[in-house]
Write an enzyme that holds these catalytic residues in place. Structure first.
Site, PDB file in Angstrom:
ATOM      1  N   LYS A 195       0.813  -1.217   0.000  1.00  0.00           N
ATOM      2  CA  LYS A 195       0.000   0.000   0.000  1.00  0.00           C
ATOM      3  C   LYS A 195       0.851   1.275   0.000  1.00  0.00           C
ATOM      4  CE  LYS A 195      -3.644  -2.421  -0.378  1.00  0.00           C
ATOM      5  NZ  LYS A 195      -4.556  -3.021   0.572  1.00  0.00           N
TER       6      LYS A 195
HETATM    7  C1  LIG Z   1      -5.604  -4.175   0.847  1.00  0.00           C
HETATM    8  C2  LIG Z   1      -7.066  -3.931   0.930  1.00  0.00           C
HETATM    9  C3  LIG Z   1      -7.799  -4.237   2.074  1.00  0.00           C
HETATM   10  C4  LIG Z   1      -7.236  -5.027   3.219  1.00  0.00           C
HETATM   11  O1  LIG Z   1      -6.179  -4.414   3.823  1.00  0.00           O
HETATM   12  P1  LIG Z   1      -5.366  -5.219   4.961  1.00  0.00           P
HETATM   13  O2  LIG Z   1      -4.580  -4.154   5.647  1.00  0.00           O
HETATM   14  O3  LIG Z   1      -4.499  -6.206   4.226  1.00  0.00           O
HETATM   15  O4  LIG Z   1      -6.355  -5.867   5.835  1.00  0.00           O
HETATM   16  C5  LIG Z   1      -9.127  -3.858   2.150  1.00  0.00           C
HETATM   17  N1  LIG Z   1      -9.707  -3.235   1.107  1.00  0.00           N
HETATM   18  C6  LIG Z   1      -9.050  -2.954  -0.029  1.00  0.00           C
HETATM   19  C7  LIG Z   1      -9.760  -2.221  -1.118  1.00  0.00           C
HETATM   20  C8  LIG Z   1      -7.703  -3.303  -0.158  1.00  0.00           C
HETATM   21  O5  LIG Z   1      -7.061  -3.067  -1.308  1.00  0.00           O
END
Ligand SMILES: *Cc1c(COP(=O)(O)O)cnc(C)c1O
Length: 387
Positions: A184
């Site tokens: 991210k």
């Molecule tokens: C990555 C992601 C999540 C989950 O994030 P985590 O921190 O891995 O739990 C939720 N929603 C979207 C749209 C994502 O891309």
């Protein structure tokens, strides 16, 4: 052709992150503690949120938000099929029913008109996902939620730093869940943040740590005590100081990382607009895009090979890509449980079937960006599409 494989989304970390983690390891305080508190405060101040709670993931933040809102059996929560599975799974975990509605063709974000049409007396909340980092039409969604007494929860996994009408996502009072997963825009390896009112965050502190009635991390401090009470069967969703150490340093880099993302998007847009066979990602005039993803869509009748082949051709040219997303309603679990058919969400299907996410991260050098563009051009000409 490029000699080394270009990964789709490696983390962007420096010596500062490493030093901060080492500092935590040497400090004797490795789980939730002073750095987690500082990371919460700095993140809260950065986005301008009323309050913030650092958690183990965005999934945990979304789940916590639903639980704090008292959502459960017999309730309905409206969301999008164009998201990661976690957004919808947390609704299932509360016992509520996820109601999927189609997206808008330009941003691939949830379509407010379809949200309005899906509201029933059982609807309790809407989870809006800022796809790729492009904010949803929040004014329209807020109007519907206000009118029907629904809670608006934002899945901002892609949306730091994104702005809607000048304000950073997370700066309103409703619950917003951020992700600091490895890929991210800001990472803590694994991690997340829930923002919202101080009142909600106070309850979130309890629910996210075993249902303990006090700041449990203080129990290991001199001021702490062995005594605690359990007021609800809570979760184990806390962030550690090792994660927060990474986050504190990532936060200092965030603006620079975002500037580099924008620069890469500019280079991509310039090159791909000329090729005439792609729909470029949108950035509406009233938002600042966080540019987590660069979702390119093939204009099917102008590209001589199907999307999946295109991805293989790029891989053969050492370019890693991804697809965002495989629509939720096409997965076995949701198909079998709710009887969804692929054509139930035609915009979502059409958009995601033609989509390729190209590498977009601050570690890309100009030469890497050129390699991606060259590989796309080469794939097109080898396929006999106009390039
Ligand atoms: C990555 C992601 C999540 C989950 O994030 P985590 O921190 O891995 O739990 C939720 N929603 C979207 C749209 C994502 O891309």
């Amino acid at each position: 052709m490029r000699e080394q494989f270009l990964p789709f989304s490696p983390p962007y970390l420096g010596e500062e992150e490493i030093a901060e983690v080492v500092d935590s390891l040497r400090s004797g305080w490795i789980t939730t503690g002073p750095k987690t508190k500082r990371f919460e405060q700095e993140f809260r101040d950065y986005v301008g949120a009323p309050a913030a709670l650092a958690l183990s993931s965005c999934t945990a933040a979304l789940h916590t938000a639903l639980v704090l809102a008292g959502i459960g059996t017999d309730d309905e929560v409206i969301t999008t099929p164009v998201t990661f599975t976690a957004t919808v799974a947390v609704i299932e975990h509360t016992g509520a029913r996820p109601i999927l509605v189609d997206v808008e063709p330009d941003t691939m974000n949830i379509d407010p008109a379809r949200v309005r049409a899906a509201v029933t007396p059982r609807t309790r909340a809407v989870i809006a996902v800022h796809y790729g980092g492009h904010p949803c039409d929040l004014d329209a969604l807020r109007a519907i939620c206000d009118e029907h007494g629904l809670l608006l929860i934002e899945d901002a996994a892609h949306a730091v730093p994104a702005r809607y009408k000048g304000r950073l996502i997370g700066s309103w009072e409703n619950p917003v869940a951020f992700s600091f997963y490895a890929t991210k825009n800001l990472t803590t390896a694994e991690g997340g943040m829930l923002t919202g009112t101080q009142e909600m965050i106070n309850r979130g502190i309890i629910v996210s740590l075993h249902g303990m009635d006090r700041d449990a991390w203080k129990r290991n401090d001199r001021s702490g005590s062995w005594r605690y009470d359990i007021v609800t069967p809570g979760f184990k969703y806390n962030m550690t100081d090792i994660q927060a150490a990474i986050g504190l340093q990532q936060l200092r880099r965030l603006e620079a990382m975002h500037a580099r993302r924008r620069e890469i998007v500019r280079l991509y847009n310039e090159a791909f607009a000329q090729m005439g066979v792609f729909e470029l990602p949108t950035e509406r005039s009233d938002v600042q895009h966080a540019w987590h993803l660069y979702p390119l869509r093939l204009i099917a009748y102008r590209v001589a090979i199907p999307r999946d082949r295109f991805i293989e051709e790029l891989r053969a040219r050492n370019i890693g890509t991804s697809v965002h997303f495989i629509p939720i309603h096409t997965f076995t679990y949701y198909r079998e449980r709710y009887g969804y058919r692929p054509e139930d969400f035609p915009v979502a299907m059409d958009c995601t079937e033609r989509e390729i996410s190209l590498p977009l991260h601050p570690g890309l050098r100009d030469a890497d960006v050129r390699d991606v563009i060259d590989a796309v051009r080469d794939t097109l000409s080898a396929a006999g599409s106009t390039a």
